[in-house]
Design an enzyme around this catalytic site. Structure first.
Site, PDB file in Angstrom:
ATOM      1  N   ASN A 273     -67.951 120.371 -57.545  1.00 30.35           N
ATOM      2  CA  ASN A 273     -68.507 119.252 -56.779  1.00 30.35           C
ATOM      3  C   ASN A 273     -69.994 119.099 -57.078  1.00 30.35           C
ATOM      4  O   ASN A 273     -70.716 120.082 -57.260  1.00 30.35           O
ATOM      5  CB  ASN A 273     -68.213 119.363 -55.281  1.00 30.35           C
ATOM      6  CG  ASN A 273     -68.588 120.676 -54.652  1.00 30.35           C
ATOM      7  OD1 ASN A 273     -68.577 121.714 -55.308  1.00 30.35           O
ATOM      8  ND2 ASN A 273     -68.931 120.650 -53.378  1.00 30.35           N
TER       9      ASN A 273
ATOM     10  N   GLU B 124     -73.114 117.097 -55.465  1.00 33.56           N
ATOM     11  CA  GLU B 124     -73.553 116.308 -54.307  1.00 33.56           C
ATOM     12  C   GLU B 124     -74.830 115.535 -54.640  1.00 33.56           C
ATOM     13  O   GLU B 124     -75.436 115.719 -55.700  1.00 33.56           O
ATOM     14  CB  GLU B 124     -73.760 117.250 -53.105  1.00 33.56           C
ATOM     15  CG  GLU B 124     -72.449 117.907 -52.709  1.00 33.56           C
ATOM     16  CD  GLU B 124     -72.527 118.721 -51.428  1.00 33.56           C
ATOM     17  OE1 GLU B 124     -73.643 119.028 -50.953  1.00 33.56           O
ATOM     18  OE2 GLU B 124     -71.447 119.039 -50.889  1.00 33.56           O
TER      19      GLU B 124
ATOM     20  N   CYS C  51     -66.360 114.929 -56.027  1.00 37.39           N
ATOM     21  CA  CYS C  51     -65.589 116.159 -55.831  1.00 37.39           C
ATOM     22  C   CYS C  51     -65.299 116.839 -57.162  1.00 37.39           C
ATOM     23  O   CYS C  51     -65.274 116.196 -58.222  1.00 37.39           O
ATOM     24  CB  CYS C  51     -64.256 115.852 -55.160  1.00 37.39           C
ATOM     25  SG  CYS C  51     -64.396 115.261 -53.480  1.00 37.39           S
TER      26      CYS C  51
ATOM     27  N   GLU D 242     -62.524 117.926 -58.347  1.00 35.93           N
ATOM     28  CA  GLU D 242     -61.318 117.449 -59.038  1.00 35.93           C
ATOM     29  C   GLU D 242     -61.625 116.242 -59.904  1.00 35.93           C
ATOM     30  O   GLU D 242     -61.186 116.136 -61.046  1.00 35.93           O
ATOM     31  CB  GLU D 242     -60.245 117.075 -58.009  1.00 35.93           C
ATOM     32  CG  GLU D 242     -59.735 118.230 -57.171  1.00 35.93           C
ATOM     33  CD  GLU D 242     -60.529 118.442 -55.890  1.00 35.93           C
ATOM     34  OE1 GLU D 242     -61.756 118.195 -55.878  1.00 35.93           O
ATOM     35  OE2 GLU D 242     -59.916 118.864 -54.892  1.00 35.93           O
TER      36      GLU D 242
ATOM     37  N   CYS E 103     -59.117 115.781 -51.600  1.00 34.22           N
ATOM     38  CA  CYS E 103     -59.293 114.681 -50.648  1.00 34.22           C
ATOM     39  C   CYS E 103     -58.455 113.477 -51.098  1.00 34.22           C
ATOM     40  O   CYS E 103     -57.891 113.463 -52.207  1.00 34.22           O
ATOM     41  CB  CYS E 103     -60.768 114.299 -50.547  1.00 34.22           C
ATOM     42  SG  CYS E 103     -61.379 113.329 -51.946  1.00 34.22           S
TER      43      CYS E 103
ATOM     44  N   CYS F 203     -59.460 111.879 -54.435  1.00 36.08           N
ATOM     45  CA  CYS F 203     -59.072 112.700 -55.594  1.00 36.08           C
ATOM     46  C   CYS F 203     -57.568 112.653 -55.832  1.00 36.08           C
ATOM     47  O   CYS F 203     -57.114 112.674 -56.976  1.00 36.08           O
ATOM     48  CB  CYS F 203     -59.543 114.138 -55.410  1.00 36.08           C
ATOM     49  SG  CYS F 203     -61.333 114.294 -55.588  1.00 36.08           S
TER      50      CYS F 203
HETATM   51  N1  THU Z   1     -64.947 118.662 -52.033  1.00 32.84           N
HETATM   52  C1  THU Z   1     -64.434 118.834 -53.283  1.00 32.84           C
HETATM   53  O1  THU Z   1     -65.167 118.934 -54.256  1.00 32.84           O
HETATM   54  N2  THU Z   1     -63.083 118.895 -53.414  1.00 32.84           N
HETATM   55  C2  THU Z   1     -62.203 118.936 -52.365  1.00 32.84           C
HETATM   56  O2  THU Z   1     -61.018 119.095 -52.605  1.00 32.84           O
HETATM   57  C3  THU Z   1     -62.698 118.795 -50.980  1.00 32.84           C
HETATM   58  C4  THU Z   1     -64.137 118.467 -50.838  1.00 32.84           C
HETATM   59  C5  THU Z   1     -66.407 118.675 -51.878  1.00 32.84           C
HETATM   60  C6  THU Z   1     -67.074 117.370 -51.568  1.00 32.84           C
HETATM   61  C7  THU Z   1     -68.339 117.841 -50.899  1.00 32.84           C
HETATM   62  O3  THU Z   1     -69.298 118.163 -51.871  1.00 32.84           O
HETATM   63  C8  THU Z   1     -67.942 119.129 -50.195  1.00 32.84           C
HETATM   64  O4  THU Z   1     -66.744 119.545 -50.807  1.00 32.84           O
HETATM   65  C9  THU Z   1     -67.726 118.989 -48.688  1.00 32.84           C
HETATM   66  O5  THU Z   1     -66.851 117.948 -48.411  1.00 32.84           O
END
Ligand code: THU
Length: 128
Positions: free
Chosen positions: A41, A43, A52, A54, A85, A88
Site C-alpha cells: 500500500n 498512502e 492498496c 493489491e 477492499c 481491489c
Molecule cells: N489496504 C490495502 O492495501 N489492502 C487491503 O486489502 C486493505 C487495506 C490499505 C489501504 C490503507 O493504506 C491501509 O491499508 C488502511 O486501510
C-alpha cells in the site's frame, strides 16, 4: 516448504508506505508463467489517493505486459485475516477473473478463497 507467493507478499508488506494508517499490507500475484509480481500500500497526505497493495501489484504486472494470473496473496498483521477492499476486488476481477486468493498474517495463519466467493455478481465486460 514455504510458499514463495506468501513469502513475497510478506516481504512486499515491509515496503508499505503507510505513515497515516500505520497499517502495512503486502500483495503478491503469480502469473501463469510462474513469475511473481508484488505490491504494497502507498498512502498519500490527501488520504483519498491511497493505493492498496493489491492494486499496486496488479497494475505493476499489467504495465509489464502480463495478462494471465494464477494466484494472489495478501499479507497483513491482523489475527482476523485481511481481505481485499471492494475496489481491489473489482480490479482483481477485471484482470484475474475467478482467481485463487490466499490471505496470510505474520504468524503464518492462512485462508484460501476463490474471488467469486468474496465478490459475487461482479460488474464486468459481459454487461457492456
Ligand atoms: N489496504 C490495502 O492495501 N489492502 C487491503 O486489502 C486493505 C487495506 C490499505 C489501504 C490503507 O493504506 C491501509 O491499508 C488502511 O486501510
Amino acid at each position: 516448504m514455504p510458499d514463495p507467493l506468501i513469502a513475497a507478499a510478506l516481504a512486499a508488506r515491509l515496503n508499505a508506505f503507510a505513515p497515516y494508517s500505520k497499517f502495512l499490507v503486502g500483495a503478491a500475484i503469480e502469473d501463469t508463467g510462474g513469475r511473481i509480481h508484488t505490491g504494497c500500500n502507498v498512502e498519500n497526505a490527501t488520504y483519498g489517493l491511497t493505493l492498496c497493495a493489491e492494486r499496486v501489484a496488479v497494475f505493476k504486472a499489467i504495465s509489464e505486459g502480463v495478462r494471465q494470473f494464477r494466484r494472489v496473496a495478501v499479507a497483513a498483521d491482523t489475527e482476523n485475516l485481511t481481505p481485499p477492499c471492494g475496489a481491489c476486488r473489482q480490479i482483481l476481477w477485471e484482470f484475474c477473473g475467478d482467481v485463487e486468493l490466499v490471505l496470510v498474517n505474520l504468524h503464518g495463519k492462512t485462508e484460501t478463497y476463490q474471488l467469486k466467493d468474496l465478490f459475487p455478481k461482479p460488474f464486468d465486460v459481459s454487461y457492456l
